[in-house]
Design a protein around this motif. Structure first.
Motif, PDB file in Angstrom:
ATOM      1  N   GLN A  54     -44.580  35.164  22.804  1.00 35.84           N
ATOM      2  CA  GLN A  54     -44.554  33.988  21.939  1.00 35.84           C
ATOM      3  C   GLN A  54     -45.537  32.932  22.419  1.00 35.84           C
ATOM      4  OE1 GLN A  54     -42.864  33.853  18.994  1.00 35.84           O
ATOM      5  NE2 GLN A  54     -44.195  32.062  18.735  1.00 35.84           N
ATOM      6  N   LYS A  55     -45.656  32.776  23.739  1.00 37.09           N
ATOM      7  CA  LYS A  55     -46.609  31.815  24.294  1.00 37.09           C
ATOM      8  C   LYS A  55     -48.037  32.195  23.902  1.00 37.09           C
ATOM      9  CE  LYS A  55     -48.119  29.864  28.760  1.00 37.09           C
ATOM     10  NZ  LYS A  55     -49.466  30.461  28.851  1.00 37.09           N
ATOM     11  N   THR A  56     -48.347  33.487  23.971  1.00 34.07           N
ATOM     12  CA  THR A  56     -49.677  33.959  23.595  1.00 34.07           C
ATOM     13  C   THR A  56     -49.950  33.696  22.124  1.00 34.07           C
ATOM     14  OG1 THR A  56     -49.565  35.691  25.276  1.00 34.07           O
ATOM     15  CG2 THR A  56     -51.197  35.970  23.530  1.00 34.07           C
ATOM     16  N   ILE A  57     -48.953  33.957  21.284  1.00 42.70           N
ATOM     17  CA  ILE A  57     -49.110  33.738  19.844  1.00 42.70           C
ATOM     18  C   ILE A  57     -49.305  32.254  19.547  1.00 42.70           C
ATOM     19  CG2 ILE A  57     -47.948  33.906  17.612  1.00 42.70           C
ATOM     20  CD1 ILE A  57     -46.547  36.409  18.669  1.00 42.70           C
ATOM     21  N   ASP A  58     -48.518  31.400  20.212  1.00 39.70           N
ATOM     22  CA  ASP A  58     -48.626  29.956  19.989  1.00 39.70           C
ATOM     23  C   ASP A  58     -49.999  29.437  20.403  1.00 39.70           C
ATOM     24  OD1 ASP A  58     -46.050  29.950  19.054  1.00 39.70           O
ATOM     25  OD2 ASP A  58     -45.162  29.236  20.934  1.00 39.70           O
ATOM     26  N   GLU A  59     -50.498  29.915  21.556  1.00 46.27           N
ATOM     27  CA  GLU A  59     -51.810  29.472  22.030  1.00 46.27           C
ATOM     28  C   GLU A  59     -52.915  29.943  21.091  1.00 46.27           C
ATOM     29  OE1 GLU A  59     -52.008  30.999  25.968  1.00 46.27           O
ATOM     30  OE2 GLU A  59     -50.886  29.329  26.863  1.00 46.27           O
ATOM     31  N   ALA A  60     -52.805  31.186  20.622  1.00 47.73           N
ATOM     32  CA  ALA A  60     -53.802  31.709  19.692  1.00 47.73           C
ATOM     33  C   ALA A  60     -53.779  30.935  18.381  1.00 47.73           C
ATOM     34  CB  ALA A  60     -53.555  33.194  19.440  1.00 47.73           C
ATOM     35  N   SER A  61     -52.568  30.566  17.943  1.00 46.09           N
ATOM     36  CA  SER A  61     -52.435  29.797  16.707  1.00 46.09           C
ATOM     37  C   SER A  61     -53.072  28.419  16.852  1.00 46.09           C
ATOM     38  CB  SER A  61     -50.953  29.658  16.341  1.00 46.09           C
ATOM     39  OG  SER A  61     -50.794  28.886  15.174  1.00 46.09           O
ATOM     40  N   ALA A  62     -52.850  27.786  18.007  1.00 48.23           N
ATOM     41  CA  ALA A  62     -53.442  26.468  18.247  1.00 48.23           C
ATOM     42  C   ALA A  62     -54.964  26.556  18.277  1.00 48.23           C
ATOM     43  CB  ALA A  62     -52.916  25.895  19.561  1.00 48.23           C
ATOM     44  N   PHE A  63     -55.487  27.615  18.919  1.00 51.39           N
ATOM     45  CA  PHE A  63     -56.938  27.794  18.974  1.00 51.39           C
ATOM     46  C   PHE A  63     -57.504  28.029  17.579  1.00 51.39           C
ATOM     47  CE2 PHE A  63     -60.763  30.408  19.435  1.00 51.39           C
ATOM     48  CZ  PHE A  63     -61.501  29.613  20.296  1.00 51.39           C
ATOM     49  N   TYR A  64     -56.797  28.825  16.781  1.00 54.34           N
ATOM     50  CA  TYR A  64     -57.231  29.102  15.410  1.00 54.34           C
ATOM     51  C   TYR A  64     -57.332  27.803  14.613  1.00 54.34           C
ATOM     52  CZ  TYR A  64     -57.098  30.977  10.644  1.00 54.34           C
ATOM     53  OH  TYR A  64     -57.376  31.266   9.336  1.00 54.34           O
ATOM     54  N   THR A  65     -56.309  26.943  14.753  1.00 55.76           N
ATOM     55  CA  THR A  65     -56.296  25.671  14.030  1.00 55.76           C
ATOM     56  C   THR A  65     -57.456  24.784  14.465  1.00 55.76           C
ATOM     57  OG1 THR A  65     -53.886  25.776  13.834  1.00 55.76           O
ATOM     58  CG2 THR A  65     -54.926  23.627  13.501  1.00 55.76           C
ATOM     59  N   LEU A  66     -57.678  24.709  15.782  1.00 53.85           N
ATOM     60  CA  LEU A  66     -58.774  23.889  16.299  1.00 53.85           C
ATOM     61  C   LEU A  66     -60.126  24.422  15.849  1.00 53.85           C
ATOM     62  CD1 LEU A  66     -57.643  23.163  19.973  1.00 53.85           C
ATOM     63  CD2 LEU A  66     -57.917  21.489  18.146  1.00 53.85           C
ATOM     64  N   PHE A  67     -60.295  25.734  15.940  1.00 52.19           N
ATOM     65  CA  PHE A  67     -61.591  26.329  15.641  1.00 52.19           C
ATOM     66  C   PHE A  67     -61.970  26.147  14.176  1.00 52.19           C
ATOM     67  CE2 PHE A  67     -64.628  29.810  14.948  1.00 52.19           C
ATOM     68  CZ  PHE A  67     -65.472  29.596  16.022  1.00 52.19           C
ATOM     69  N   HIS A  68     -60.976  26.080  13.298  1.00 50.85           N
ATOM     70  CA  HIS A  68     -61.261  25.935  11.878  1.00 50.85           C
ATOM     71  C   HIS A  68     -61.311  24.479  11.433  1.00 50.85           C
ATOM     72  CE1 HIS A  68     -60.787  30.249  11.618  1.00 50.85           C
ATOM     73  NE2 HIS A  68     -61.174  30.199  10.364  1.00 50.85           N
ATOM     74  N   SER A  69     -61.151  23.564  12.383  1.00 50.85           N
ATOM     75  CA  SER A  69     -61.355  22.154  12.069  1.00 50.85           C
ATOM     76  C   SER A  69     -62.855  21.892  12.011  1.00 50.85           C
ATOM     77  CB  SER A  69     -60.712  21.269  13.143  1.00 50.85           C
ATOM     78  OG  SER A  69     -61.152  19.937  13.026  1.00 50.85           O
ATOM     79  N   SER A  70     -63.308  21.187  10.986  1.00 52.28           N
ATOM     80  CA  SER A  70     -64.743  20.992  10.786  1.00 52.28           C
ATOM     81  C   SER A  70     -65.404  20.294  11.966  1.00 52.28           C
ATOM     82  CB  SER A  70     -64.986  20.181   9.510  1.00 52.28           C
ATOM     83  OG  SER A  70     -64.329  18.926   9.594  1.00 52.28           O
ATOM     84  N   LYS A  71     -64.688  19.362  12.613  1.00 51.72           N
ATOM     85  CA  LYS A  71     -65.266  18.624  13.733  1.00 51.72           C
ATOM     86  C   LYS A  71     -65.003  19.319  15.064  1.00 51.72           C
ATOM     87  CE  LYS A  71     -65.039  14.054  11.546  1.00 51.72           C
ATOM     88  NZ  LYS A  71     -64.522  12.670  11.648  1.00 51.72           N
ATOM     89  N   VAL A  72     -63.753  19.687  15.297  1.00 54.19           N
ATOM     90  CA  VAL A  72     -63.393  20.284  16.580  1.00 54.19           C
ATOM     91  C   VAL A  72     -63.993  21.676  16.723  1.00 54.19           C
ATOM     92  CG1 VAL A  72     -61.477  20.953  18.081  1.00 54.19           C
ATOM     93  CG2 VAL A  72     -61.261  18.947  16.608  1.00 54.19           C
ATOM     94  N   GLY A  73     -64.062  22.422  15.631  1.00 60.19           N
ATOM     95  CA  GLY A  73     -64.602  23.775  15.693  1.00 60.19           C
ATOM     96  C   GLY A  73     -66.032  23.802  16.189  1.00 60.19           C
ATOM     97  N   SER A  74     -66.861  22.887  15.700  1.00 61.65           N
ATOM     98  CA  SER A  74     -68.252  22.834  16.150  1.00 61.65           C
ATOM     99  C   SER A  74     -68.345  22.416  17.607  1.00 61.65           C
ATOM    100  CB  SER A  74     -69.052  21.867  15.270  1.00 61.65           C
ATOM    101  OG  SER A  74     -68.501  20.555  15.338  1.00 61.65           O
ATOM    102  N   ALA A  75     -67.420  21.545  18.047  1.00 59.14           N
ATOM    103  CA  ALA A  75     -67.407  21.124  19.454  1.00 59.14           C
ATOM    104  C   ALA A  75     -67.038  22.291  20.358  1.00 59.14           C
ATOM    105  CB  ALA A  75     -66.425  19.970  19.646  1.00 59.14           C
ATOM    106  N   ILE A  76     -66.058  23.099  19.943  1.00 57.16           N
ATOM    107  CA  ILE A  76     -65.668  24.273  20.725  1.00 57.16           C
ATOM    108  C   ILE A  76     -66.831  25.249  20.827  1.00 57.16           C
ATOM    109  CG2 ILE A  76     -64.178  26.313  20.743  1.00 57.16           C
ATOM    110  CD1 ILE A  76     -61.987  24.604  19.511  1.00 57.16           C
ATOM    111  N   ALA A  77     -67.515  25.464  19.710  1.00 58.73           N
ATOM    112  CA  ALA A  77     -68.654  26.379  19.707  1.00 58.73           C
ATOM    113  C   ALA A  77     -69.761  25.881  20.629  1.00 58.73           C
ATOM    114  CB  ALA A  77     -69.181  26.549  18.286  1.00 58.73           C
ATOM    115  N   GLN A  78     -69.931  24.557  20.720  1.00 57.52           N
ATOM    116  CA  GLN A  78     -70.962  24.005  21.597  1.00 57.52           C
ATOM    117  C   GLN A  78     -70.575  24.154  23.066  1.00 57.52           C
ATOM    118  OE1 GLN A  78     -71.598  19.704  21.673  1.00 57.52           O
ATOM    119  NE2 GLN A  78     -73.797  20.037  21.803  1.00 57.52           N
ATOM    120  N   ILE A  79     -69.298  23.937  23.382  1.00 54.75           N
ATOM    121  CA  ILE A  79     -68.845  24.062  24.773  1.00 54.75           C
ATOM    122  C   ILE A  79     -69.030  25.488  25.266  1.00 54.75           C
ATOM    123  CG2 ILE A  79     -66.822  23.994  26.277  1.00 54.75           C
ATOM    124  CD1 ILE A  79     -65.797  21.663  24.508  1.00 54.75           C
ATOM    125  N   PHE A  80     -68.591  26.453  24.461  1.00 54.85           N
ATOM    126  CA  PHE A  80     -68.715  27.859  24.852  1.00 54.85           C
ATOM    127  C   PHE A  80     -70.066  28.401  24.400  1.00 54.85           C
ATOM    128  CE2 PHE A  80     -64.118  27.169  24.712  1.00 54.85           C
ATOM    129  CZ  PHE A  80     -63.757  27.651  25.965  1.00 54.85           C
TER     130      PHE A  80
END
Length: 322
Positions: A54-80
């Motif tokens: 469940q912890k893995t699923i919750d973390e993946a869900s949070a990452f999915y939400t962040l990555f698909h945010s128009s602002k946060v997603g681009s920031a994540i892509a820049q960091i990595f």
């Protein structure tokens, strides 16, 4: 069931499953290098095993939400997005192969670097230390050290090496420059051997790329971080471990010994604080270049820059004779 790629949305092609809930992928124009495709389908728990499911699923869900945010997603892509960090290489949308009677649903994948030569922890386990005088080849020590400092400088200072476009013709000069004027320091907080990964060499370089991974403990800060009380001592107090006695006995170069002393000095002063990692990185890089120029092992060692220079030279020769 093998997926069928949507070629209009990605430069990557999915291959077989890895057996860990992910798939291998390749670039269509460079099939010799593999990547890892992480499916967002992991959110439904179908590919998740273990007690922390469940912890893995919750973390993946949070990452999915962040990555698909128009602002946060681009920031994540820049960091990595750094050669010494396990980075996001791309994105895939694909339709799985299904019977005609079934409607094929769209699946999404993030494509990551694939480190196919294990990690530093596995290397330590495969080569037990038998003497304090010598352990791993010095070239490997420099390779890991310079790679990690490059990654840390990027994470903390937001700076990386760029080709100097104003350099004289024929001089491939690199300079440190900021990638974002509003960069906030990022602390990895888990610099351990198990989180330091390697890729296989692809050219004339002695070792493949060394990359920092596993950012589950990382934090973004908005201020300069100073060591906690338990991490520093008064300047008049010697460290518990007398490192000089080990360094004197070791069979490594003076450049590496001086670098180790220099880095350990940051932990011996009560007023130690780091505003920028770059000065430390540049000092270590200078020692590395001295070792590479003047030692026998250094002259034989081929790093990524040597490989790139050889490739560019080969390309120039081909263009000249075409």
């Amino acid at each position: 069931m093998a997926p069928q790629n949507d070629y209009t949305t990605s430069e990557f092609e999915l291959l077989e499953e890895t057996g860990q809930g992910t798939l291998f992928a390749i670039k269509k124009d460079d099939p010799g290098l593999k990547y890892i495709a992480q499916p967002f389908g992991i959110l439904n728990g179908s590919d998740v095993e273990g007690t922390d499911k469940q912890k893995t699923i919750d973390e993946a869900s949070a990452f999915y939400t962040l990555f698909h945010s128009s602002k946060v997603g681009s920031a994540i892509a820049q960091i990595f997005n750094h050669e010494n960090i396990i980075s996001i290489a791309g994105y895939i949308k694909t339709h799985p192969v299904a019977p005609v009677s079934e409607r094929a649903r769209l699946e999404e994948y993030i494509v990551w670097d694939y480190c196919d030569a294990s990690n530093l922890s596995a290397l330590f386990q495969s080569k037990p230390c038998e003497s304090a005088k010598f352990y791993l080849p010095e070239s490997l020590c420099w390779h890991v050290l310079t790679s990690l400092l490059s990654a840390i400088t990027y994470l903390h200072d937001g700076k990386r090496l760029f080709l100097d476009t104003e350099a004289a013709a024929g001089e491939a000069t690199k300079i440190w420059a900021s990638v974002d004027q509003d960069w906030l320091p990022i602390l990895h907080r888990a610099m351990e051997p198990r989180n330091i990964f390697f890729q296989q060499p692809r050219g004339i370089e002695t070792y493949g790329m060394c990359k920092l991974g596993n950012f589950e403990h990382a934090v973004v800060t908005n201020h300069v971080i100073t060591p906690n009380a338990e991490d520093v001592t008064d300047k008049d107090v010697e460290p518990t471990l007398n490192t000089d006695s080990y360094l004197v006995k070791s069979q490594y170069s003076d450049e590496l010994k001086d670098t180790v002393r220099y880095l350990l000095d940051f932990r011996t002063g009560s007023d130690t604080h780091i505003n920028s990692v770059l000065p430390t990185t540049m000092a270590v890089m200078e020692q590395y270049q001295q070792w590479k120029l003047h030692s026998e092992e250094g002259k034989l060692y081929k790093d990524i820059e040597d490989d790139m220079a050889a490739r560019c030279g080969a390309k120039t020769n081909m263009e000249t004779h075409s």
